[in-house]
Write an enzyme that holds these catalytic residues in place. Structure first.
Site: not given
Ligand code: KIV
Length: 278
Positions: A48, A86, A116, A118, A185
């Site tokens: 994000s 991420d 993390k 997706e 989410e």
């Molecule tokens: O990138 C991010 O901030 C996220 C959160 C919304 C969980 O993946």
């Protein structure tokens, strides 16, 4: 008293003990320091970053190198927190080798404690590969911002039986593949609660109700810095943008009026030296 640093093996114990996990995003040194000092259990260096900090319309343009730089800055500010980074779009979908290489880069160069990514069941083999290599992985299902257009935009997931079953199956597949936690989410609270009950690993919700083992929000949403966008699930605890605007406006006004800087904010020569230049 300094807070105990949450470690990966603690995650299931926290869930079992009913101790909720507090996670917040951070993208730089000052926000990481604030999050750590405020007692966050985990910091997510989310992609994000793209929308929130870099001003892109989506997370898609974010690169691995940008994540590395921001993760490093966060680690410098919060080395007493579990830092999850991420994997940005395009850095893990091509092959398991690509995913492994990207995750290793985030751990070695970014200093991430975990990564993390997706995706649902189709990404279970990727999670297995990373996990076998010793890389802790957080899954992320439901509304997945990297593939927003495929989902038809910001739509709440888990509204029908079919969607509920598919989310549950995805969460179980990720757990079986070795995920250490799953972010849920924008999922109806009923389905998120069922997923949490079905798994041993914690679920971290964002717009997924109170039945999750923990919650995550975007730092800028929590402190009200993002006044252009406020999703339904965001609780804003501070009018940060307004307060910051007022502070900057006062500075500008005082510069123009000459009220700033006063002597207090200036440096003076010794009187003897001063005489020599008068
Ligand atoms: O990138 C991010 O901030 C996220 C959160 C919304 C969980 O993946």
């Amino acid at each position: 008293m300094t807070k105990k640093r949450v470690a990966i093996p603690d995650l299931n114990d926290y869930k079992e003990a009913g101790r909720k996990l507090a996670m917040i995003t951070a993208y730089d040194y000052p926000t990481a320091r604030i999050a750590a000092a405020a007692g966050a259990d985990m910091i997510l260096v989310g992609d994000s970053l793209g929308n929130v900090v870099l001003g892109y319309e989506s997370t898609a343009p974010v690169t691995l190198q940008q994540m590395v730089e921001h993760c490093r800055a966060v680690k410098r500010g919060a080395d007493n927190c579990l830092v999850i980074c991420d994997m940005p779009f395009g850095t893990y979908e091509v092959s398991r080798e690509q995913a492994l290489q990207s995750a290793i880069t985030l751990m070695k160069e970014g200093g991430a404690d975990a990564v993390k990514l997706e995706g649902g069941s189709a990404f279970a083999p990727v999670i297995k590969t990373l996990s076998l290599a010793g890389i802790p992985v957080f899954g992320h299902i439901g509304l997945t911002p990297q593939t927003l257009s495929q989902l038809g935009g910001h739509r709440v997931q888990g509204k029908t039986e079919e969607s509920a079953l598919s989310l549950l199956e995805a969460a179980q597949d990720l757990e079986e593949a070795g995920a250490v936690a799953v972010v849920l989410e924008c999922i109806t609270q009923e389905v998120a609660g069922k997923i949490d009950e079905a798994l041993d690993i914690p679920t971290i919700g964002i717009g997924a109700g109170a039945g999750c083992s923990g919650q995550v929000l975007v730092f800028h949403d929590v402190v009200g810095l993002n006044d252009a966008f406020k999703p339904h699930f965001v609780k804003q605890y501070l009018q940060g943008a307004q307060l910051m605007k007022e502070a900057v406006a006062s500075f500008c006004q005082e510069v123009r009026s000459g009220a700033f800087p006063t002597l207090e904010y200036s440096f003076q020569m010794e009187p003897e030296e001063r005489k020599k230049i008068d």
